[in-house]
Each structure stands twice: as C-alpha cells, then as structure tokens.
Design a protein around this motif. Structure first.
Motif, PDB file in Angstrom:
ATOM      1  N   VAL A  43      -1.413  -2.273   5.991  1.00  0.00           N
ATOM      2  CA  VAL A  43      -0.456  -2.180   4.890  1.00  0.00           C
ATOM      3  C   VAL A  43       0.078  -0.756   4.754  1.00  0.00           C
ATOM      4  O   VAL A  43       1.279  -0.542   4.510  1.00  0.00           O
ATOM      5  N   ILE A  44      -0.793   0.218   4.904  1.00  0.00           N
ATOM      6  CA  ILE A  44      -0.365   1.620   4.783  1.00  0.00           C
ATOM      7  C   ILE A  44       0.616   1.973   5.903  1.00  0.00           C
ATOM      8  O   ILE A  44       1.594   2.693   5.676  1.00  0.00           O
ATOM      9  N   HIS A  45       0.388   1.468   7.111  1.00  0.00           N
ATOM     10  CA  HIS A  45       1.334   1.695   8.201  1.00  0.00           C
ATOM     11  C   HIS A  45       2.710   1.121   7.845  1.00  0.00           C
ATOM     12  O   HIS A  45       3.745   1.736   8.141  1.00  0.00           O
ATOM     13  N   VAL A  46       2.746  -0.062   7.231  1.00  0.00           N
ATOM     14  CA  VAL A  46       4.023  -0.654   6.828  1.00  0.00           C
ATOM     15  C   VAL A  46       4.739   0.260   5.840  1.00  0.00           C
ATOM     16  O   VAL A  46       5.953   0.485   5.943  1.00  0.00           O
ATOM     17  N   ALA A  47       3.983   0.816   4.884  1.00  0.00           N
ATOM     18  CA  ALA A  47       4.577   1.730   3.903  1.00  0.00           C
ATOM     19  C   ALA A  47       5.125   2.983   4.575  1.00  0.00           C
ATOM     20  O   ALA A  47       6.233   3.445   4.262  1.00  0.00           O
ATOM     21  N   LEU A  48       4.381   3.534   5.520  1.00  0.00           N
ATOM     22  CA  LEU A  48       4.846   4.726   6.232  1.00  0.00           C
ATOM     23  C   LEU A  48       6.100   4.418   7.049  1.00  0.00           C
ATOM     24  O   LEU A  48       7.045   5.217   7.077  1.00  0.00           O
ATOM     25  N   ASP A  49       6.119   3.256   7.699  1.00  0.00           N
ATOM     26  CA  ASP A  49       7.294   2.860   8.470  1.00  0.00           C
ATOM     27  C   ASP A  49       8.530   2.757   7.574  1.00  0.00           C
ATOM     28  O   ASP A  49       9.660   3.001   8.018  1.00  0.00           O
ATOM     29  N   GLY A  51       9.116   4.618   5.048  1.00  0.00           N
ATOM     30  CA  GLY A  51       9.494   5.926   4.536  1.00  0.00           C
ATOM     31  C   GLY A  51       8.741   6.413   3.318  1.00  0.00           C
ATOM     32  O   GLY A  51       9.078   7.455   2.741  1.00  0.00           O
ATOM     33  N   TYR A  52       7.703   5.702   2.900  1.00  0.00           N
ATOM     34  CA  TYR A  52       6.921   6.142   1.749  1.00  0.00           C
ATOM     35  C   TYR A  52       6.058   7.343   2.135  1.00  0.00           C
ATOM     36  O   TYR A  52       5.574   7.441   3.264  1.00  0.00           O
ATOM     37  N   GLN A  53       5.845   8.246   1.175  1.00  0.00           N
ATOM     38  CA  GLN A  53       5.171   9.518   1.449  1.00  0.00           C
ATOM     39  C   GLN A  53       3.718   9.493   0.991  1.00  0.00           C
ATOM     40  O   GLN A  53       3.439   9.268  -0.187  1.00  0.00           O
ATOM     41  N   PRO A  54       2.768   9.730   1.910  1.00  0.00           N
ATOM     42  CA  PRO A  54       1.350   9.755   1.535  1.00  0.00           C
ATOM     43  C   PRO A  54       0.977  11.065   0.848  1.00  0.00           C
ATOM     44  O   PRO A  54       1.542  12.124   1.146  1.00  0.00           O
ATOM     45  N   VAL A  55       0.016  10.990  -0.060  1.00  0.00           N
ATOM     46  CA  VAL A  55      -0.468  12.172  -0.779  1.00  0.00           C
ATOM     47  C   VAL A  55      -1.900  12.495  -0.379  1.00  0.00           C
ATOM     48  O   VAL A  55      -2.241  13.646  -0.116  1.00  0.00           O
ATOM     49  N   ARG A  74      -0.942   9.991  11.583  1.00  0.00           N
ATOM     50  CA  ARG A  74       0.458   9.923  11.115  1.00  0.00           C
ATOM     51  C   ARG A  74       0.677  10.706   9.828  1.00  0.00           C
ATOM     52  O   ARG A  74       1.822  11.069   9.520  1.00  0.00           O
ATOM     53  N   CYS A  75      -0.380  10.911   9.063  1.00  0.00           N
ATOM     54  CA  CYS A  75      -0.230  11.452   7.711  1.00  0.00           C
ATOM     55  C   CYS A  75      -0.306  12.971   7.638  1.00  0.00           C
ATOM     56  O   CYS A  75      -0.256  13.547   6.547  1.00  0.00           O
ATOM     57  N   GLY A  76      -0.446  13.622   8.782  1.00  0.00           N
ATOM     58  CA  GLY A  76      -0.433  15.084   8.774  1.00  0.00           C
ATOM     59  C   GLY A  76      -1.682  15.678   8.165  1.00  0.00           C
ATOM     60  O   GLY A  76      -2.787  15.156   8.340  1.00  0.00           O
ATOM     61  N   ASP A  77      -1.505  16.748   7.395  1.00  0.00           N
ATOM     62  CA  ASP A  77      -2.645  17.527   6.904  1.00  0.00           C
ATOM     63  C   ASP A  77      -2.989  17.208   5.460  1.00  0.00           C
ATOM     64  O   ASP A  77      -3.508  18.058   4.738  1.00  0.00           O
ATOM     65  N   ILE A  78      -2.711  15.996   4.998  1.00  0.00           N
ATOM     66  CA  ILE A  78      -3.071  15.641   3.628  1.00  0.00           C
ATOM     67  C   ILE A  78      -4.591  15.478   3.528  1.00  0.00           C
ATOM     68  O   ILE A  78      -5.270  15.238   4.532  1.00  0.00           O
ATOM     69  N   CYS A 102      -4.846   4.711   0.332  1.00  0.00           N
ATOM     70  CA  CYS A 102      -3.924   5.835   0.445  1.00  0.00           C
ATOM     71  C   CYS A 102      -3.125   5.956  -0.847  1.00  0.00           C
ATOM     72  O   CYS A 102      -2.519   4.989  -1.304  1.00  0.00           O
ATOM     73  N   ALA A 103      -3.161   7.131  -1.456  1.00  0.00           N
ATOM     74  CA  ALA A 103      -2.311   7.421  -2.605  1.00  0.00           C
ATOM     75  C   ALA A 103      -0.950   7.851  -2.074  1.00  0.00           C
ATOM     76  O   ALA A 103      -0.855   8.727  -1.204  1.00  0.00           O
ATOM     77  N   MET A 104       0.106   7.216  -2.601  1.00  0.00           N
ATOM     78  CA  MET A 104       1.458   7.477  -2.100  1.00  0.00           C
ATOM     79  C   MET A 104       2.401   7.742  -3.264  1.00  0.00           C
ATOM     80  O   MET A 104       2.156   7.298  -4.395  1.00  0.00           O
TER      81      MET A 104
END
Length: 265
Positions: A43-49, A51-55, A74-78, A102-104
């Motif tokens: 589900v989180i991958h779908v959100a990232l695809d 364009g939603y931003q992870p925190v 995929r989420c970088g240095d969060i 994942c908090a977004m």
C-alpha cells in the motif's frame, strides 16, 4: 538509511504512530500539512507511486532487510523507527500488517471543479461513516472506471488508516475531494445525478437512458438511513438495483460496485 532503535514509547517522533488520534493527525502541522498513516509495503508503494510524501516509518526489525527493504530505499533519509514486535504493537495498539507503517503528508485537496472537469462518471458519497465501506467503495471506483470521488463533510475520511488498508491503496489512485453543498451542485458542471434509493418512482439500474448520459454522478447514501429525501427529490434519476428472495437492499459498498459496473460509460 536512518534507522532509529526504540526501546520506549516515549521516544521522540513515534507519537504519530500510536498516541495521536486520526483527527489529531489531520490537524497536526508538519511543514504546514497534516499527516496520515499508510500500512503495509504494498500500500505504501502505491502511495509513493501516486506522489505522496513520506515523513517517517515504523518497521519491525526483521522487515528492514526483508519485506520493507525496497520501500525504505525509496524513502530516502527519513527516520525509520524500529524495535521488537511486542513494543511496536503496544505503541500502535495492533499488530502491524506486514510489519510496516508510514506517516505521510496530506496533500492539498483539488476543487470540485477540478474533479469534474474531464470526468464522465463520478460518485458522491453522502454520509457514509464506516471506514471499511469507504475503503471498499474506493477500491471498486478505481477498478470499475469511476473518474472521481466527492464526499460530503459528514462522511468518513478516506485517508483513515483502515480505509486505506481496505482499499489496498486505491484511495491514492482516484482523485477525490470534499463536497461543500448539496450533490445538486454537480448540475453546474454538466452532470445528471442518479440517486441510489428505493422509492416508488425508482428506475431499474439497467434503464437504457442511464448509460446514455454523457456525464453522470452516482449518489450513494448512508449505511442505515440511505439518502436524505431532499437529495432524492433533487436528483435527475432515482435508481434501484433489482433484488431477489425478498432481500430489500445491499450493503453500500456492494451496491456501489454494482452501480459502477452497470452505469459505466
């Protein structure tokens, strides 16, 4: 990878995963925006695809190099908060699906005009408050060709954690916004409205005129009382799904799936 081992529920930054209510997450300001929680890597991958931003991420330790590895990359240095399963469950109040939350950031909502501009089929969700039903309606909307979703303000938030999980991330795939005013406002955007309700003048859902409408808004009502009388009276069509064995109605999410398929353009 910014992995932070936690051994206490008091660790700074983890309150978003358990100590804040859904309402508080919506109101919490993180660089000017509220938050929501998405659950499970898929589900989180779908959100990232979309364009939603992870925190930040909360992840069981064993999943960091397993199911969540590609997600974390995929989420970088969060921050990626991790710990024993029992501790994370005590923080959230439930066992994590696939061990990951994942908090977004919440995005800005589009306007009703933007939702309707290029749409031929939209659904209005009027007063539906069950999170499971909201998630199921969004999943059907995404699968069966609905171009946009409009929710009255007394409906459940689609970015509720359970709604997101039930929808399997479909809430990220279909444009949606809150509808201010009555569903009849959609007449201003060139839509005919079809209220799903059982009345003496309801037409069957397979009535030919419905499918011939170039722009149709399908209005779904609450789980218990259905649509307000005023909404039904203001609609261009009142539509019923024929029933057998003396069953009087379907659950709103099941009825929505039937309506979306039958009334597709």
């Amino acid at each position: 990878m910014n992995v932070i081992e936690i051994d206490s529920l008091a660790t700074a930054g983890v309150d978003v995963f358990g100590q804040l209510t859904e309402a508080q997450l919506r109101q919490r300001m993180e660089q000017g925006r509220g938050l929501f929680i998405a659950e499970s890597p898929k589900v989180i991958h779908v959100a990232l695809d979309a364009g939603y931003q992870p925190v930040s991420i909360l992840c069981e330790r064993k999943h960091i190099a397993g199911d969540a590895a590609s997600l974390i990359a995929r989420c970088g240095d969060i921050p990626v908060y991790t710990g024993d399963r029992a501790l994370l469950s005590s923080l959230t109040g439930y066992t994590l699906t696939r061990g990951v939350l994942c908090a977004m950031r919440r995005p800005e909502h589009p306007s009703t005009e933007q939702i309707c501009r290029d749409a031929s089929r939209v659904v209005v969700i009027d007063g539906v408050v069950d999170t499971t039903n909201i998630g199921a309606i969004f999943r059907s909307a995404a699968a069966l060709g609905i171009d946009g979703v409009l929710l009255t303000r007394n409906s459940c938030d689609p970015l509720n954690r359970r709604s997101i999980r039930v929808s399997m991330g479909s809430v990220f795939l279909v444009p949606w916004t809150w509808l201010d005013g009555e569903p009849s406002v959609l007449h201003d955007y060139g839509f005919k409205t079809a209220a799903m309700a059982l009345t003496d003048n309801s037409v069957s859902i397979d009535h030919p005129a419905l499918k011939e409408e170039p722009r149709l808004a399908i209005i779904m009502g609450t789980e218990g009382d259905g649509l307000p009388v005023e909404t039904i009276q203001a609609s261009d069509y009142v539509v019923r799904i024929p029933m057998y064995h003396h069953v009087d109605s379907l659950n709103v999410s099941a009825a929505a799936a039937v309506a979306f398929w039958e009334l597709r353009k």
